[in-house]
Design a protein around this motif. Structure first.
Motif, PDB file in Angstrom:
ATOM      1  N   VAL A  13       0.838  -1.199   0.000  1.00  0.00           N
ATOM      2  CA  VAL A  13       0.000   0.000   0.000  1.00  0.00           C
ATOM      3  C   VAL A  13       0.873   1.249   0.000  1.00  0.00           C
ATOM      4  CG1 VAL A  13      -1.596   1.362   1.408  1.00  0.00           C
ATOM      5  CG2 VAL A  13      -2.017  -1.070   1.061  1.00  0.00           C
ATOM      6  N   LEU A  14       1.889   1.278   0.860  1.00  0.00           N
ATOM      7  CA  LEU A  14       2.770   2.441   0.937  1.00  0.00           C
ATOM      8  C   LEU A  14       3.517   2.657  -0.377  1.00  0.00           C
ATOM      9  CD1 LEU A  14       4.191   1.987   4.540  1.00  0.00           C
ATOM     10  CD2 LEU A  14       2.825   3.906   3.730  1.00  0.00           C
ATOM     11  N   ALA A  15       4.019   1.577  -0.955  1.00  0.00           N
ATOM     12  CA  ALA A  15       4.745   1.702  -2.218  1.00  0.00           C
ATOM     13  C   ALA A  15       3.828   2.203  -3.329  1.00  0.00           C
ATOM     14  CB  ALA A  15       5.356   0.356  -2.597  1.00  0.00           C
ATOM     15  N   SER A  16       2.584   1.770  -3.331  1.00  0.00           N
ATOM     16  CA  SER A  16       1.629   2.215  -4.344  1.00  0.00           C
ATOM     17  C   SER A  16       1.212   3.663  -4.117  1.00  0.00           C
ATOM     18  CB  SER A  16       0.397   1.305  -4.341  1.00  0.00           C
ATOM     19  OG  SER A  16       0.756  -0.041  -4.598  1.00  0.00           O
ATOM     20  N   LEU A  17       1.000   4.049  -2.851  1.00  0.00           N
ATOM     21  CA  LEU A  17       0.599   5.416  -2.541  1.00  0.00           C
ATOM     22  C   LEU A  17       1.638   6.434  -3.001  1.00  0.00           C
ATOM     23  CD1 LEU A  17      -0.957   5.078   1.029  1.00  0.00           C
ATOM     24  CD2 LEU A  17      -2.122   5.934  -1.007  1.00  0.00           C
ATOM     25  N   ALA A  18       2.892   6.028  -3.055  1.00  0.00           N
ATOM     26  CA  ALA A  18       3.943   6.934  -3.511  1.00  0.00           C
ATOM     27  C   ALA A  18       3.736   7.348  -4.958  1.00  0.00           C
ATOM     28  CB  ALA A  18       5.309   6.276  -3.337  1.00  0.00           C
ATOM     29  N   HIS A  19       2.898   6.622  -5.690  1.00  0.00           N
ATOM     30  CA  HIS A  19       2.636   6.915  -7.100  1.00  0.00           C
ATOM     31  C   HIS A  19       1.206   7.433  -7.317  1.00  0.00           C
ATOM     32  CE1 HIS A  19       6.369   4.924  -8.556  1.00  0.00           C
ATOM     33  NE2 HIS A  19       6.212   4.235  -7.439  1.00  0.00           N
ATOM     34  N   VAL A  20       0.557   7.859  -6.241  1.00  0.00           N
ATOM     35  CA  VAL A  20      -0.823   8.353  -6.312  1.00  0.00           C
ATOM     36  C   VAL A  20      -0.876   9.756  -5.738  1.00  0.00           C
ATOM     37  CG1 VAL A  20      -3.187   8.005  -5.489  1.00  0.00           C
ATOM     38  CG2 VAL A  20      -1.795   6.027  -6.144  1.00  0.00           C
ATOM     39  N   ASP A  21      -1.572  10.657  -6.437  1.00  0.00           N
ATOM     40  CA  ASP A  21      -1.847  11.994  -5.901  1.00  0.00           C
ATOM     41  C   ASP A  21      -3.093  11.868  -5.036  1.00  0.00           C
ATOM     42  OD1 ASP A  21      -2.578  14.614  -5.372  1.00  0.00           O
ATOM     43  OD2 ASP A  21      -2.063  15.354  -7.365  1.00  0.00           O
ATOM     44  N   VAL A  22      -2.890  11.603  -3.749  1.00  0.00           N
ATOM     45  CA  VAL A  22      -4.017  11.265  -2.886  1.00  0.00           C
ATOM     46  C   VAL A  22      -4.978  12.442  -2.710  1.00  0.00           C
ATOM     47  CG1 VAL A  22      -2.784   9.425  -1.698  1.00  0.00           C
ATOM     48  CG2 VAL A  22      -2.675  11.752  -0.787  1.00  0.00           C
ATOM     49  N   CYS A  23      -4.450  13.649  -2.665  1.00  0.00           N
ATOM     50  CA  CYS A  23      -5.341  14.809  -2.525  1.00  0.00           C
ATOM     51  C   CYS A  23      -6.220  14.982  -3.759  1.00  0.00           C
ATOM     52  CB  CYS A  23      -4.525  16.077  -2.264  1.00  0.00           C
ATOM     53  SG  CYS A  23      -3.712  16.094  -0.646  1.00  0.00           S
ATOM     54  N   GLU A  24      -5.670  14.729  -4.928  1.00  0.00           N
ATOM     55  CA  GLU A  24      -6.464  14.827  -6.147  1.00  0.00           C
ATOM     56  C   GLU A  24      -7.514  13.730  -6.200  1.00  0.00           C
ATOM     57  OE1 GLU A  24      -8.036  16.033  -9.738  1.00  0.00           O
ATOM     58  OE2 GLU A  24      -6.806  17.090  -8.268  1.00  0.00           O
ATOM     59  N   GLU A  25      -7.160  12.521  -5.784  1.00  0.00           N
ATOM     60  CA  GLU A  25      -8.141  11.433  -5.772  1.00  0.00           C
ATOM     61  C   GLU A  25      -9.294  11.746  -4.827  1.00  0.00           C
ATOM     62  OE1 GLU A  25      -8.270   8.853  -7.743  1.00  0.00           O
ATOM     63  OE2 GLU A  25      -6.358   9.301  -8.704  1.00  0.00           O
ATOM     64  N   VAL A  26      -8.978  12.249  -3.646  1.00  0.00           N
ATOM     65  CA  VAL A  26     -10.021  12.608  -2.691  1.00  0.00           C
ATOM     66  C   VAL A  26     -10.871  13.752  -3.231  1.00  0.00           C
ATOM     67  CG1 VAL A  26     -10.380  13.684  -0.421  1.00  0.00           C
ATOM     68  CG2 VAL A  26      -8.887  11.697  -0.646  1.00  0.00           C
ATOM     69  N   THR A  27     -10.231  14.728  -3.871  1.00  0.00           N
ATOM     70  CA  THR A  27     -10.972  15.847  -4.460  1.00  0.00           C
ATOM     71  C   THR A  27     -11.988  15.355  -5.481  1.00  0.00           C
ATOM     72  OG1 THR A  27      -9.174  17.425  -4.114  1.00  0.00           O
ATOM     73  CG2 THR A  27     -10.752  17.937  -5.856  1.00  0.00           C
ATOM     74  N   GLN A  28     -11.583  14.443  -6.349  1.00  0.00           N
ATOM     75  CA  GLN A  28     -12.486  13.957  -7.388  1.00  0.00           C
ATOM     76  C   GLN A  28     -13.669  13.188  -6.805  1.00  0.00           C
ATOM     77  OE1 GLN A  28     -12.438  14.974 -10.492  1.00  0.00           O
ATOM     78  NE2 GLN A  28     -10.666  16.196  -9.881  1.00  0.00           N
ATOM     79  N   VAL A  29     -13.425  12.390  -5.766  1.00  0.00           N
ATOM     80  CA  VAL A  29     -14.539  11.663  -5.148  1.00  0.00           C
ATOM     81  C   VAL A  29     -15.483  12.636  -4.447  1.00  0.00           C
ATOM     82  CG1 VAL A  29     -15.196   9.923  -3.453  1.00  0.00           C
ATOM     83  CG2 VAL A  29     -13.197   9.548  -4.904  1.00  0.00           C
ATOM     84  N   LEU A  30     -14.947  13.661  -3.793  1.00  0.00           N
ATOM     85  CA  LEU A  30     -15.806  14.661  -3.151  1.00  0.00           C
ATOM     86  C   LEU A  30     -16.667  15.389  -4.186  1.00  0.00           C
ATOM     87  CD1 LEU A  30     -13.278  16.151  -0.571  1.00  0.00           C
ATOM     88  CD2 LEU A  30     -15.342  14.831  -0.036  1.00  0.00           C
ATOM     89  N   ARG A  31     -16.108  15.664  -5.333  1.00  0.00           N
ATOM     90  CA  ARG A  31     -16.894  16.277  -6.407  1.00  0.00           C
ATOM     91  C   ARG A  31     -18.027  15.353  -6.835  1.00  0.00           C
ATOM     92  NH1 ARG A  31     -14.845  20.564  -9.344  1.00  0.00           N
ATOM     93  NH2 ARG A  31     -12.774  21.322  -8.740  1.00  0.00           N
ATOM     94  N   ARG A  32     -17.721  14.083  -7.017  1.00  0.00           N
ATOM     95  CA  ARG A  32     -18.753  13.136  -7.444  1.00  0.00           C
ATOM     96  C   ARG A  32     -19.826  12.982  -6.374  1.00  0.00           C
ATOM     97  NH1 ARG A  32     -13.906   9.466  -9.519  1.00  0.00           N
ATOM     98  NH2 ARG A  32     -13.561  10.498 -11.510  1.00  0.00           N
TER      99      ARG A  32
END
Length: 333
Positions: A13-32
């Motif tokens: 999970v940690l290794a994968s999160l290093a390649h994810v823009d977590v704030c952008e992912e959360v932003t998009q779900v909040l928009r939806r």
């Protein structure tokens, strides 16, 4: 035909999160969510007391998120906690998050939930700070110094490079000192101070993040200077007058907060003491509600913690894990 799922332990999970823009992912779900493009069934809640008499609980949270250009993400988070865990050197909460195959309905991804859930919560705080926080600030106070505070610090360092001072307070001084040492090692550009009490810690910064396990309030409005932003991440730190005197109060989902008997804001809403909120963070993101930044008083962000954020974030983590060849294939039968 053998059925398999991909298991992601914390290392994966940690290794994968290093390649994810977590704030952008959360932003998009909040928009939806604000656009009505998610499903949020009621959570399952099972409480009990363990052999030490400590409060324990199990939460089962389902959610579905429409994906742009792909199938809807559906999944569930099972997150359990015991308030006695930290005294035994264990994290307070742990569990599993899974995604479901859209055609067979079988679980096809299973991930360790503790760090992923904390990252989701911290990312929500970062997004709320971007849109509702003070115009200028350089210090953050954490009340409660466990894993959730640690994850917040890591995201703060990346999201707000001008933030240079961290103030810590915990009812267990050892935890505050341990977190201070971790920050010195991982983020040496931060100046870190362990405060002698909660009130002095709150007074030291314009951004206050509550990451405690408190089950009764202690933080009144009088402690909050004008211009303060409070990320009320935990359940019950703020006293009622802090909400009643706020310049703005924002949540992630109005119904979830109002229906939750364990949250002080939900109690105030059910009692009719707060009849109108400033809106949800998602509504701010899509322009449906105006942002309010703290000036004459304080602003409170009080998220419930929506399962759709976990599901959406795990979807991005899963994609990264597949690209990187991470995780273990488990055969169900």
């Amino acid at each position: 035909m053998a059925e398999q799922l991909l298991f992601l332990d914390r290392e994966a999970v940690l290794a994968s999160l290093a390649h994810v823009d977590v704030c952008e992912e959360v932003t998009q779900v909040l928009r939806r969510h604000a656009e009505g493009r998610v499903e949020l069934p009621a959570e399952g809640y099972l409480p009990w007391a363990n052999g030490e008499g400590a409060y324990c609980r199990s939460l089962a949270m389902l959610g579905a998120v429409e994906a742009d250009g792909g199938p809807t993400l559906r999944g569930m988070k099972l997150i359990n906690a015991a308030t006695s865990n930290p005294s035994h050197g264990r994290e307070r909460a742990a569990g599993l998050i899974m995604l479901f195959d859209p055609d067979t309905a079988r679980p096809n991804v299973l991930a360790e939930a503790g760090w992923l859930s904390a990252t989701r919560t911290a990312a929500y705080t970062m997004v709320s700070l971007r849109h509702l926080g003070p115009e200028q600030w350089d210090a953050t106070t954490f009340l409660g110094c466990g894993m959730l505070a640690r994850v917040h610090v890591g995201l703060l360092a990346a999201a707000f490079p001008r933030m240079t001072r961290v103030h810590l307070y915990d009812t267990e001084p050892r935890r505050a000192e341990e977190l201070a040492g971790w920050i010195h090692e991982r983020h040496p550009h931060f100046t870190v101070r362990v405060a002698p009490g909660a009130r002095s810690a709150v007074a030291a910064a314009q951004v206050v993040v509550t990451t405690t396990t408190a089950d009764r309030g202690y933080l009144p409005a009088a402690w909050l200077a004008p211009g303060t932003f409070v990320a009320h991440v935990s359940l019950s730190d703020l006293l009622p007058d802090a909400f009643l005197a706020a310049q703005g109060v924002f949540v992630d989902d109005v119904d979830l907060v109002a229906d939750n008997p364990r949250r002080i804001l939900g109690q105030l809403m059910r009692e009719g003491r707060i009849t109108a909120l400033s809106g949800t963070l998602g509504q701010v993101l899509i322009g449906e509600r105006p942002p309010i930044r703290p000036t004459a008083s304080h602003v409170i962000s009080n998220p419930f913690g929506m399962a759709v954020l976990d599901v959406g974030l795990l979807g991005a983590v899963h994609e990264a894990a597949v690209r990187l060849g991470l995780g273990q294939k488990l055969t169900l039968y």
